[in-house]
Motif scaffolding. Structure first.
Motif, PDB file in Angstrom:
ATOM      1  N   ARG A  21      58.846  -0.980 123.193  1.00  0.00           N
ATOM      2  CA  ARG A  21      58.027   0.175 122.817  1.00  0.00           C
ATOM      3  C   ARG A  21      56.794  -0.226 122.016  1.00  0.00           C
ATOM      4  O   ARG A  21      55.762   0.420 122.091  1.00  0.00           O
ATOM      5  CB  ARG A  21      58.880   1.159 122.004  1.00  0.00           C
ATOM      6  N   SER A  22      56.887  -1.303 121.245  1.00  0.00           N
ATOM      7  CA  SER A  22      55.740  -1.762 120.448  1.00  0.00           C
ATOM      8  C   SER A  22      54.768  -2.523 121.348  1.00  0.00           C
ATOM      9  O   SER A  22      55.112  -3.575 121.891  1.00  0.00           O
ATOM     10  CB  SER A  22      56.222  -2.664 119.307  1.00  0.00           C
ATOM     11  N   LYS A  23      53.563  -1.997 121.521  1.00  0.00           N
ATOM     12  CA  LYS A  23      52.574  -2.624 122.395  1.00  0.00           C
ATOM     13  C   LYS A  23      52.137  -3.988 121.871  1.00  0.00           C
ATOM     14  O   LYS A  23      51.930  -4.928 122.645  1.00  0.00           O
ATOM     15  CB  LYS A  23      51.357  -1.710 122.540  1.00  0.00           C
ATOM     16  N   SER A  24      51.993  -4.111 120.559  1.00  0.00           N
ATOM     17  CA  SER A  24      51.553  -5.387 119.988  1.00  0.00           C
ATOM     18  C   SER A  24      52.618  -6.466 120.216  1.00  0.00           C
ATOM     19  O   SER A  24      52.301  -7.593 120.600  1.00  0.00           O
ATOM     20  CB  SER A  24      51.267  -5.228 118.494  1.00  0.00           C
ATOM     21  N   PHE A  25      53.882  -6.104 119.983  1.00  0.00           N
ATOM     22  CA  PHE A  25      54.959  -7.073 120.200  1.00  0.00           C
ATOM     23  C   PHE A  25      55.079  -7.404 121.683  1.00  0.00           C
ATOM     24  O   PHE A  25      55.352  -8.552 122.062  1.00  0.00           O
ATOM     25  CB  PHE A  25      56.280  -6.523 119.666  1.00  0.00           C
ATOM     26  N   SER A  26      54.863  -6.431 122.552  1.00  0.00           N
ATOM     27  CA  SER A  26      54.913  -6.658 123.994  1.00  0.00           C
ATOM     28  C   SER A  26      53.852  -7.666 124.421  1.00  0.00           C
ATOM     29  O   SER A  26      54.119  -8.561 125.231  1.00  0.00           O
ATOM     30  CB  SER A  26      54.704  -5.332 124.731  1.00  0.00           C
ATOM     31  N   LYS A  27      52.644  -7.547 123.859  1.00  0.00           N
ATOM     32  CA  LYS A  27      51.573  -8.492 124.195  1.00  0.00           C
ATOM     33  C   LYS A  27      51.896  -9.899 123.695  1.00  0.00           C
ATOM     34  O   LYS A  27      51.576 -10.887 124.363  1.00  0.00           O
ATOM     35  CB  LYS A  27      50.253  -7.996 123.599  1.00  0.00           C
ATOM     36  N   ILE A  28      52.517  -9.980 122.517  1.00  0.00           N
ATOM     37  CA  ILE A  28      52.897 -11.292 121.987  1.00  0.00           C
ATOM     38  C   ILE A  28      53.906 -11.963 122.916  1.00  0.00           C
ATOM     39  O   ILE A  28      53.782 -13.152 123.244  1.00  0.00           O
ATOM     40  CB  ILE A  28      53.473 -11.145 120.562  1.00  0.00           C
ATOM     41  N   VAL A  29      54.916 -11.202 123.361  1.00  0.00           N
ATOM     42  CA  VAL A  29      55.929 -11.748 124.268  1.00  0.00           C
ATOM     43  C   VAL A  29      55.285 -12.203 125.573  1.00  0.00           C
ATOM     44  O   VAL A  29      55.590 -13.291 126.089  1.00  0.00           O
ATOM     45  CB  VAL A  29      57.026 -10.700 124.547  1.00  0.00           C
ATOM     46  N   GLN A  30      54.370 -11.394 126.107  1.00  0.00           N
ATOM     47  CA  GLN A  30      53.702 -11.765 127.355  1.00  0.00           C
ATOM     48  C   GLN A  30      52.902 -13.053 127.188  1.00  0.00           C
ATOM     49  O   GLN A  30      52.973 -13.960 128.021  1.00  0.00           O
ATOM     50  CB  GLN A  30      52.783 -10.635 127.810  1.00  0.00           C
ATOM     51  N   ASN A  31      52.135 -13.143 126.118  1.00  0.00           N
ATOM     52  CA  ASN A  31      51.308 -14.339 125.902  1.00  0.00           C
ATOM     53  C   ASN A  31      52.156 -15.591 125.720  1.00  0.00           C
ATOM     54  O   ASN A  31      51.833 -16.659 126.250  1.00  0.00           O
ATOM     55  CB  ASN A  31      50.405 -14.139 124.688  1.00  0.00           C
ATOM     56  N   VAL A  32      53.243 -15.454 124.970  1.00  0.00           N
ATOM     57  CA  VAL A  32      54.116 -16.606 124.728  1.00  0.00           C
ATOM     58  C   VAL A  32      54.744 -17.095 126.025  1.00  0.00           C
ATOM     59  O   VAL A  32      54.877 -18.311 126.254  1.00  0.00           O
ATOM     60  CB  VAL A  32      55.210 -16.248 123.702  1.00  0.00           C
ATOM     61  N   THR A  33      55.111 -16.174 126.906  1.00  0.00           N
ATOM     62  CA  THR A  33      55.747 -16.577 128.166  1.00  0.00           C
ATOM     63  C   THR A  33      54.722 -17.009 129.212  1.00  0.00           C
ATOM     64  O   THR A  33      55.072 -17.748 130.137  1.00  0.00           O
ATOM     65  CB  THR A  33      56.596 -15.417 128.733  1.00  0.00           C
ATOM     66  N   TYR A  34      53.456 -16.558 129.093  1.00  0.00           N
ATOM     67  CA  TYR A  34      52.427 -16.968 130.060  1.00  0.00           C
ATOM     68  C   TYR A  34      51.952 -18.394 129.821  1.00  0.00           C
ATOM     69  O   TYR A  34      51.656 -19.123 130.762  1.00  0.00           O
ATOM     70  CB  TYR A  34      51.189 -16.066 129.978  1.00  0.00           C
ATOM     71  N   ILE A  35      51.840 -18.792 128.558  1.00  0.00           N
ATOM     72  CA  ILE A  35      51.172 -20.048 128.188  1.00  0.00           C
ATOM     73  C   ILE A  35      51.735 -21.273 128.921  1.00  0.00           C
ATOM     74  O   ILE A  35      50.957 -22.114 129.389  1.00  0.00           O
ATOM     75  CB  ILE A  35      51.222 -20.235 126.657  1.00  0.00           C
ATOM     76  N   PRO A  36      53.059 -21.438 129.053  1.00  0.00           N
ATOM     77  CA  PRO A  36      53.553 -22.650 129.729  1.00  0.00           C
ATOM     78  C   PRO A  36      53.045 -22.833 131.154  1.00  0.00           C
ATOM     79  O   PRO A  36      52.999 -23.968 131.647  1.00  0.00           O
ATOM     80  CB  PRO A  36      55.084 -22.449 129.713  1.00  0.00           C
ATOM     81  N   HIS A  37      52.642 -21.753 131.808  1.00  0.00           N
ATOM     82  CA  HIS A  37      52.147 -21.867 133.182  1.00  0.00           C
ATOM     83  C   HIS A  37      50.910 -22.754 133.269  1.00  0.00           C
ATOM     84  O   HIS A  37      50.670 -23.392 134.306  1.00  0.00           O
ATOM     85  CB  HIS A  37      51.827 -20.479 133.741  1.00  0.00           C
ATOM     86  N   PHE A  38      50.125 -22.805 132.208  1.00  0.00           N
ATOM     87  CA  PHE A  38      48.863 -23.538 132.223  1.00  0.00           C
ATOM     88  C   PHE A  38      49.032 -25.006 131.823  1.00  0.00           C
ATOM     89  O   PHE A  38      48.049 -25.735 131.730  1.00  0.00           O
ATOM     90  CB  PHE A  38      47.854 -22.845 131.301  1.00  0.00           C
ATOM     91  N   ILE A  39      50.266 -25.418 131.592  1.00  0.00           N
ATOM     92  CA  ILE A  39      50.534 -26.831 131.322  1.00  0.00           C
ATOM     93  C   ILE A  39      50.561 -27.576 132.648  1.00  0.00           C
ATOM     94  O   ILE A  39      51.233 -27.152 133.593  1.00  0.00           O
ATOM     95  CB  ILE A  39      51.875 -27.004 130.580  1.00  0.00           C
TER      96      ILE A  39
END
Length: 318
Positions: free
Chosen positions: A119-137
């Motif tokens: 429900r928290s949009k800010s926390f949702s964005k944090i989770v998305q960013n944390v899980t996206y980052i490894p793709h760019f390794i």
């Protein structure tokens, strides 16, 4: 007379559709001209090389060229199927992809459903960013990280094992651990990026369906099961078909970097064998036949799964 009239009517409608299509293309010629670059790219780099597939049926010699090389028919295919390493290569290739479908394919769906329920949009964005980052390794860096963390001498994982009283494990030198490490590292690296399309699909689900389910007393899990998952089911089916379409293709670069003589029993797949036999040893015709065999299996699986999905889920690529 009626048959003649019907045929004439069909022909007239066909001509009308063609003329309207040409008028639409003429009115937006600038957009259609932009298609020339990707069309040329596909013709040159995808369809043009199909001419060279005939070397799979020849004993190709660079000195004689493709046309001058001798035809041998299906000899290379028979040699591959009758070879002692055929079943090992096939099992390694199939098992890695099968376990990836069973474990790696559902996890981005679960992640997307989890993010959608935050429900928290800010926390949702944090989770998305944390899980996206490894793709760019990069693949090289990823394998380097595996070597560093799993090193039997000073690696964090083995340090913990030793602290708990165990013996250090040579993970990357063990055939038993290879598939587990390959698939699990792929999951960690790609689950966030692959969840993007599911998150986008979830955003298109009608919010009134959730409200109606909530009014009927459905719990959160029931809303996920009866509203969210059916809402993205067509997307899941399409992506599953696409994954099956390259079922026999494994992450060649990563496997090659992780491969060594000690784990070869589990890491030797069709793509790495084609590289070692074709590029390093120069067996061009033999490995072209193996590559064609691989592609035919992929095509057959794609057609079968697409047909099954069209009948059962009423969703398909064509």
């Amino acid at each position: 007379m009626k048959t003649t009239a019907n045929t004439a009517g069909v022909a007239s409608r066909s001509r009308s559709r063609r003329s309207s299509l040409w008028r639409a293309m003429a009115s937006r010629y600038d957009l259609y001209l932009m298609l020339l670059v990707p069309i040329l790219w596909y013709l040159v780099f995808h369809y043009g090389p199909l001419y060279g597939l005939q070397i799979a049926f020849k004993n190709f010699s660079p000195a004689k060229g493709i046309l001058g090389s001798k035809w041998v028919g299906l000899d290379h295919f028979e040699r591959f199927i009758e070879s002692y390493y055929f079943w090992r290569l096939l099992w390694n290739t199939v098992s890695i992809n099968l376990f990836s479908l069973l474990f790696a394919f559902p996890i981005p769906i679960f992640l997307a459903l989890l993010i959608n329920e935050i429900r928290s949009k800010s926390f949702s964005k944090i989770v998305q960013n944390v899980t996206y980052i490894p793709h760019f390794i990069s693949v090289v860096v990823m394998v380097g990280m595996l070597m560093l963390f799993l090193s039997p001498r000073g690696g964090p994982v083995n340090t913990i094992i030793e602290a708990l009283g165990g013996e250090p494990i040579r993970f990357l030198d063990s055939a038993a651990w290879f598939k587990t490490l390959f698939i699990s590292s792929n999951i960690w690296q790609n689950m966030g990026w692959q969840s993007i399309i599911y998150i986008a699909a979830l955003s298109g689900v009608n919010p009134q369906l959730y409200e109606a389910a909530k009014m009927d007393g459905a719990s959160r899990l029931q809303r996920i099961w009866h509203v969210s998952i059916p809402g993205i089911l067509p997307v899941i089916v399409i992506l599953l078909i696409l994954d099956v379409g390259h079922f026999m293709n494994v992450g060649f670069e990563k496997i090659l970097l992780m491969q060594n003589n000690l784990n070869l029993e589990s890491s030797d797949v069709i793509s790495t064998f084609v590289y070692s036999a074709g590029i390093l040893k120069g067996e061009y015709s033999y490995t072209a036949a193996i590559g064609l065999f691989n592609s035919v299996v992929n095509l057959a699986l794609l057609i079968l799964v697409n047909r099954f999905a069209r009948k059962k889920a009423e969703t398909s690529l064509w």
